[in-house]
Design an enzyme around this catalytic site. Structure first.
Site, PDB file in Angstrom:
ATOM      1  N   GLU A 225      32.159  -5.724  86.607  1.00  0.00           N
ATOM      2  CA  GLU A 225      31.449  -4.447  86.770  1.00  0.00           C
ATOM      3  C   GLU A 225      32.191  -3.448  85.901  1.00  0.00           C
ATOM      4  O   GLU A 225      33.240  -2.942  86.306  1.00  0.00           O
ATOM      5  CB  GLU A 225      31.458  -4.019  88.248  1.00  0.00           C
ATOM      6  CG  GLU A 225      30.762  -4.984  89.196  1.00  0.00           C
ATOM      7  CD  GLU A 225      29.244  -4.983  89.042  1.00  0.00           C
ATOM      8  OE1 GLU A 225      28.710  -4.043  88.425  1.00  0.00           O
ATOM      9  OE2 GLU A 225      28.605  -5.927  89.531  1.00  0.00           O
ATOM     10  N   CYS A 259      31.474   5.757  87.073  1.00  0.00           N
ATOM     11  CA  CYS A 259      31.065   4.789  86.042  1.00  0.00           C
ATOM     12  C   CYS A 259      29.608   5.001  85.649  1.00  0.00           C
ATOM     13  O   CYS A 259      29.227   4.725  84.523  1.00  0.00           O
ATOM     14  CB  CYS A 259      31.266   3.380  86.554  1.00  0.00           C
ATOM     15  SG  CYS A 259      30.568   3.139  88.182  1.00  0.00           S
TER      16      CYS A 259
HETATM   17  P1  NAD Z   1      41.943   0.960  86.848  1.00  0.00           P
HETATM   18  O1  NAD Z   1      42.957   1.347  85.853  1.00  0.00           O
HETATM   19  O2  NAD Z   1      42.104   1.376  88.245  1.00  0.00           O
HETATM   20  O3  NAD Z   1      41.804  -0.614  86.733  1.00  0.00           O
HETATM   21  C1  NAD Z   1      40.972  -1.377  87.538  1.00  0.00           C
HETATM   22  C2  NAD Z   1      41.781  -2.516  88.108  1.00  0.00           C
HETATM   23  O4  NAD Z   1      42.301  -3.298  87.045  1.00  0.00           O
HETATM   24  C3  NAD Z   1      42.942  -2.030  88.933  1.00  0.00           C
HETATM   25  O5  NAD Z   1      43.022  -2.770  90.124  1.00  0.00           O
HETATM   26  C4  NAD Z   1      44.121  -2.256  88.031  1.00  0.00           C
HETATM   27  O6  NAD Z   1      45.275  -2.575  88.766  1.00  0.00           O
HETATM   28  C5  NAD Z   1      43.698  -3.422  87.183  1.00  0.00           C
HETATM   29  N1  NAD Z   1      44.313  -3.412  85.864  1.00  0.00           N
HETATM   30  C6  NAD Z   1      44.541  -2.335  85.079  1.00  0.00           C
HETATM   31  N2  NAD Z   1      45.116  -2.727  83.920  1.00  0.00           N
HETATM   32  C7  NAD Z   1      45.246  -4.066  83.978  1.00  0.00           C
HETATM   33  C8  NAD Z   1      45.757  -5.061  83.080  1.00  0.00           C
HETATM   34  N3  NAD Z   1      46.230  -4.743  81.886  1.00  0.00           N
HETATM   35  N4  NAD Z   1      45.713  -6.344  83.475  1.00  0.00           N
HETATM   36  C9  NAD Z   1      45.224  -6.686  84.668  1.00  0.00           C
HETATM   37  N5  NAD Z   1      44.725  -5.792  85.547  1.00  0.00           N
HETATM   38  C10 NAD Z   1      44.736  -4.510  85.219  1.00  0.00           C
HETATM   39  O7  NAD Z   1      40.549   1.486  86.513  1.00  0.00           O
HETATM   40  P2  NAD Z   1      39.960   1.744  85.161  1.00  0.00           P
HETATM   41  O8  NAD Z   1      39.829   0.443  84.500  1.00  0.00           O
HETATM   42  O9  NAD Z   1      40.611   2.856  84.444  1.00  0.00           O
HETATM   43  O10 NAD Z   1      38.582   2.299  85.756  1.00  0.00           O
HETATM   44  C11 NAD Z   1      37.795   3.114  85.061  1.00  0.00           C
HETATM   45  C12 NAD Z   1      36.768   2.277  84.361  1.00  0.00           C
HETATM   46  O11 NAD Z   1      36.103   1.486  85.299  1.00  0.00           O
HETATM   47  C13 NAD Z   1      35.719   3.069  83.655  1.00  0.00           C
HETATM   48  O12 NAD Z   1      35.462   2.466  82.415  1.00  0.00           O
HETATM   49  C14 NAD Z   1      34.512   2.919  84.554  1.00  0.00           C
HETATM   50  O13 NAD Z   1      33.290   3.020  83.902  1.00  0.00           O
HETATM   51  C15 NAD Z   1      34.715   1.572  85.108  1.00  0.00           C
HETATM   52  N6  NAD Z   1      34.067   1.479  86.379  1.00  0.00           N
HETATM   53  C16 NAD Z   1      33.010   0.674  86.500  1.00  0.00           C
HETATM   54  C17 NAD Z   1      32.347   0.617  87.700  1.00  0.00           C
HETATM   55  C18 NAD Z   1      31.156  -0.254  87.904  1.00  0.00           C
HETATM   56  O14 NAD Z   1      30.745  -0.367  89.041  1.00  0.00           O
HETATM   57  N7  NAD Z   1      30.601  -0.866  86.885  1.00  0.00           N
HETATM   58  C19 NAD Z   1      32.790   1.370  88.768  1.00  0.00           C
HETATM   59  C20 NAD Z   1      33.904   2.179  88.598  1.00  0.00           C
HETATM   60  C21 NAD Z   1      34.551   2.226  87.402  1.00  0.00           C
END
Ligand code: NAD
Length: 474
Positions: A225, A259
């Protein structure tokens, strides 16, 4: 939960994770999670611990994101409770094996499909809606009869720690357990060394690629997602007041860190000026002339994201807003114009309270513009014409969306929620969650009183003819 417990989780490696993994695998194999009673009880338990901890959840979300308690209820706690209700209401029917038709050449046979739990599911969630995007997924995985490992985001520490505390206290770890820690440190140890029966990842596209690559090492199936640039098209025949209200709501809830927030606006050139004026009126109606003072306006998650958003501010002409305060991680609702379509702000997902506005002359031009960032997670269209609605719906690929609305496609558990292409793959919510976390076993049961001789060797032209006849061919 004790601090000692939290600390003990900070050093998770493949080695230290193994006992938990083995315990969950063994628990699943006992078959206990399969029964209707068990699943129902766990969903009820989840529901009651959310209700009991509603004020702590709101307080944690306030600390992490300065979310107003009403926003926290509307977009997180309340939406999770709604999903649990849907899962509970339909669970029995969804669990029932389903009889399907059998082809004539299988006669005499009974064919049926058994919804089977997958096993151990890993849920990885982000910081922007830490309760919603963790617990709505968890509800579906519980309903489908799995055991769960949950890894919430380190960037929303108050909410993640609260979830770990209340869930780990309520559920035995061999059934459901929350692990804390930095994703980049913790997750390789899990994903690269253990097979999960499903990995549900919500977060950025760039990390999503890493998750999929790591999961591939153990052939763990993944649902991704992800994010993307979600366009919002405003046609001249739209109800402009309603459009402005709903766009401002969808854009500024959680200070744009959603998102599915409308990323940018494509407004028909004939109504641009009046529409921008309507947007400004709506921002000021909701948040006043100084939104920093409004209790309804959230903050940027951290300094890194704040700095990134400030670089985007330089990439266009500020029509409205533009104020910021680093000490408060505050950025005002901001409308931008005259942005080069190749600027950074139009390449990355914005994920903040900045709203770039572009104009178009005809629908094809709007489509071409959207196509510069293909596969958005969401698409929003404001129009009163069903012909226009059909025009865009038939031509654009996007995860999901809304007509004359923003974001609320997520609020209907009857709709699948998920991306397409770069915004992700797989879907969940309601029955789609149950399906995502279920394996559908196809079974054919044949009677023994009849055995068609023509299926068996030695093969013969007459037997071939009979076989062809049964398949309806000459
Ligand atoms: P985040 O940094 O919280 O990461 C998400 C998860 O991935 C966390 O649990 C984190 O610990 C893990 N993570 C981060 N870096 C990692 C790595 N290098 N290796 C392994 N795991 C890792 O969140 P984010 O990614 O900054 O979230 C924001 C993004 O998420 C935006 O792009 C947003 O659009 C997307 N998003 C999508 C949805 C959806 O439902 N499609 C919902 C919310 C957010």
């Amino acid at each position: 939960m004790s601090v000692a417990h939290l600390e003990s989780q900070s050093q998770i490696t493949a080695e230290t994770f193994r006992p938990l993994y083995d315990a969950q695998s063994a628990y699943f194999k006992t078959g206990i999670t399969r029964t209707y009673e068990f699943r129902r009880t766990q969903l009820k338990k989840l529901e009651s611990i959310i209700r009991e901890n509603e004020s702590q959840i709101a307080a944690a979300l306030y600390k992490d994101l300065r979310k107003h308690p009403q926003e926290a209820y509307m977009t997180e706690t309340g939406a999770v409770l709604e999903e649990i209700k849907v899962q509970l209401r339909n669970l029995k029917a969804w669990m029932r094996p389903k009889t399907v038709t059998s082809s004539i050449f299988l006669f005499p046979a009974h064919s049926y499909i058994v919804p089977d739990p997958l096993g151990t599911v890993l849920v990885i969630s982000p910081w922007n809606y830490p309760i919603l995007l963790t617990l709505r997924v968890v509800a579906g995985a519980i309903a489908a009869g799995n055991t769960l490992i949950i890894k919430p985001s380190e960037l929303s520490p108050n909410t993640s720690e609260l979830m770990a505390s209340i869930l780990n206290e309520a559920f035995p770890k061999e059934y459901l357990h929350v692990l804390l820690g930095e994703g980049a440190t913790v997750l390789p140890g899990l994903l690269e060394h253990f097979h999960f029966d499903h990995v549900m990842y919500t977060g950025s596209t760039s990390v999503g690629k890493k998750i999929m690559a790591m999961a591939a090492k153990q052939l763990s199936p993944v649902t991704l997602e992800l994010g993307g640039k979600s366009p919002c098209v405003v046609e001249p025949d739209a109800n402009l007041k309603i459009a402005a209200k709903r766009i401002v709501w969808g854009k500024l809830i959680n200070a744009g860190q959603s998102c599915v927030a409308p990323d940018y606006i494509l407004v028909h050139e004939s109504i641009k000026t009046v529409f921008i004026e309507t947007l400004i009126k709506e921002i000021e109606r909701g948040f006043g002339t100084n939104p920093q003072k409004s209790s309804s306006y959230a903050r940027i998650i951290n300094q890194k994201r704040f700095n990134q958003l400030l670089t985007y501010l330089q990439e266009g002409t500020i029509v409205y807003g533009g104020q910021y305060d680093a000490s408060d991680l505050y950025i005002a609702p901001t409308i931008l114009e005259n942005i080069h379509p190749d600027a950074g702000i139009m390449k990355d997902e914005l994920f903040g309270p900045l709203l770039p506005v572009f104009t178009y002359k005809d629908k094809q031009e709007a489509l071409d513009f959207i196509d510069r960032n293909p596969y958005p997670l969401a698409f929003y269209l404001f129009t009163s014409s069903t012909t226009t609605e059909r025009y865009f719906m038939e031509r654009l690929r996007f995860g999901g969306g809304a007509v004359n609305e923003t974001i609320l496609q997520l609020a209907n558990s009857a709709l699948p929620y998920g991306g397409v292409g770069y915004s992700g793959h797989g879907r969940y919510l309601g029955k789609y969650s149950f399906d995502t976390f279920t394996h559908y076993k196809g079974i054919v049961k044949r009677a023994t009183w009849f055995e068609p001789f023509f299926r068996h060797a030695p093969f013969h032209p007459m037997k071939t003819k009979l076989w062809r006849f049964l398949l309806g061919r000459k």
